[in-house]
Design an enzyme around this catalytic site. Structure first.
Site, short mmCIF file in Angstrom:
data_model
loop_
_atom_site.label_atom_id
_atom_site.label_comp_id
_atom_site.label_asym_id
_atom_site.label_seq_id
_atom_site.Cartn_x
_atom_site.Cartn_y
_atom_site.Cartn_z
N CYS A 44 0.83 -1.20 0.00
CA CYS A 44 0.00 0.00 0.00
C CYS A 44 0.87 1.25 0.00
O CYS A 44 2.03 1.22 0.40
CB CYS A 44 -0.91 0.02 1.22
SG CYS A 44 -1.96 -1.44 1.38
N ARG A 83 -4.86 7.14 -0.03
CA ARG A 83 -4.05 5.92 -0.06
C ARG A 83 -4.53 4.98 -1.15
O ARG A 83 -5.68 5.03 -1.60
CB ARG A 83 -4.09 5.22 1.29
CG ARG A 83 -5.46 4.71 1.74
CD ARG A 83 -5.73 3.24 1.41
NE ARG A 83 -4.72 2.33 1.87
CZ ARG A 83 -4.63 1.87 3.13
NH1 ARG A 83 -5.56 2.20 4.00
NH2 ARG A 83 -3.67 1.02 3.45
N ASN A 101 0.53 -2.10 5.58
CA ASN A 101 1.17 -3.33 6.01
C ASN A 101 2.64 -3.10 6.36
O ASN A 101 3.35 -2.36 5.67
CB ASN A 101 1.06 -4.38 4.90
CG ASN A 101 0.93 -5.78 5.43
OD1 ASN A 101 0.46 -5.99 6.55
ND2 ASN A 101 1.34 -6.76 4.65
#
Length: 339
Positions: free
Chosen positions: A20, A36, A99
């Site tokens: 991400c 995002r 993550n």
């Protein structure tokens, strides 16, 4: 210390983890935009939802409290609890979790004398409780992140977070040696390694420029660039976490400042498009292809939350104002509108 490392192929060894990217910037009037990409091989039934002000927020190791701020963002509804991927609140504060496998380490149990926040609670805690990055940073001085599951059959996600408002952003990383809260001068975040490593790595690209290069003389040969973009040579184009951080930082630093909300939403989506995952380009550890499931943008001044998906690139939005008059004890699902 109360901290543990967990290195398992499924949880925290960095193998096959989702990729991400998050970005924050300001409009010409100072209004904040934060967005995002969520990259993964499959969705989780996520939808934009609103947490009304006064919503009863429950905590595992802290006293329950009504939400001081309304919040909006992308989440999974788990028994009327919003498992936010990213969200923003009515004070203009936003947070996104990305993550961080192989580096994240949480407390294995509550730590005495500390504010104990479970990893799954972190985004809602930030958005429901605080009005500024300064307030968040002060609270984090006495906080630990606890590796507690949200419920039976649910695992623990190993994340780090970017928190931003109109003035600045910080990155929050719970690592084996404790909680790290680091200023983020480039206002972007990707995945592992640590934010300090990513910021140091940018020095390798100090000669990159968006300027049109002047011709160069090599002995009797005059070298002239073919076209625009020659100054960008060296900026990575792959989807590896360090590469995405560099490219997102470059695009965020180079994009011209914009005035209107429309133009700033376009800026966000075009910037994140530059680091998006295309299906077929990269396999995860389980063999499936990763893709950008959705791209989002929170506009702090209007309280609008914009998003598009891999399957449908049309940009839609919902708003904090959509929940006006709704019951405060339930998550509210607004009706999406096309931008």
């Amino acid at each position: 210390s109360g901290y543990i490392r967990i290195y398992t192929a499924k949880a925290n060894d960095g193998m096959g983890g989702n990729m991400c990217t998050a970005v924050r910037f300001n409009a010409s009037d100072g209004g904040m935009f934060m967005g995002r990409n969520l990259d993964w091989g499959c969705g989780y039934g996520q939808k934009p939802r609103v947490v009304p002000a006064g919503f009863p927020v429950t905590y595992r190791f802290m006293d329950d409290a009504p939400a001081a701020h309304a919040a909006i963002g992308m989440c999974v509804d788990f028994q009327n609890y919003p498992m936010f991927f990213d969200c923003g609140n009515d004070a203009g504060l936003a947070v996104a979790g990305l993550n961080f496998p192989g580096f994240a380490a949480y407390a294995d149990a509550p730590v005495g004398g500390k504010k104990n926040v479970c990893a799954f609670e972190f985004p809602l805690w930030i958005a429901a409780t605080f009005a500024s990055v300064d307030e968040v940073e002060a609270a984090l001085a006495n906080t630990v992140i606890v590796g507690e599951s949200a419920g039976e059959g649910l695992g623990v996600s190993y994340l780090h977070w970017i928190v931003g408002d109109a003035s600045r952003s910080i990155v929050v990383e719970s690592r084996a040696d404790g909680l790290h809260v680091v200023d983020d001068p480039v206002d972007v975040l990707a995945n592992q390694p640590s934010i300090e490593w990513h910021l140091e790595n940018l020095r390798s690209y100090v000669t990159v420029t968006n300027d049109f290069p002047e011709p160069s003389q090599w002995r009797s040969a005059k070298l002239v660039p073919y076209a625009a973009g020659a100054g960008m040579r060296g900026i990575p184009g792959d989807s590896y976490s360090p590469s995405r951080f560099v490219k997102a930082a470059y695009l965020n630093a180079s994009y011209p400042e914009k005035d209107s909300e429309k133009d700033n939403v376009i800026r966000m989506f075009r910037t994140l498009e530059g680091v998006a995952m295309v299906e077929g380009a990269a396999r995860m550890g389980d063999g499936t292809f990763e893709r950008t499931l959705y791209t989002s943008c929170f506009a702090a001044n209007s309280g609008r939350y914009y998003w598009s998906t891999y399957e449908d690139p049309a940009i839609r939005y919902v708003s904090l104002a959509d929940a006006a008059g709704a019951p405060i004890d339930k998550l509210y699902v607004p009706e999406p509108r096309l931008r």
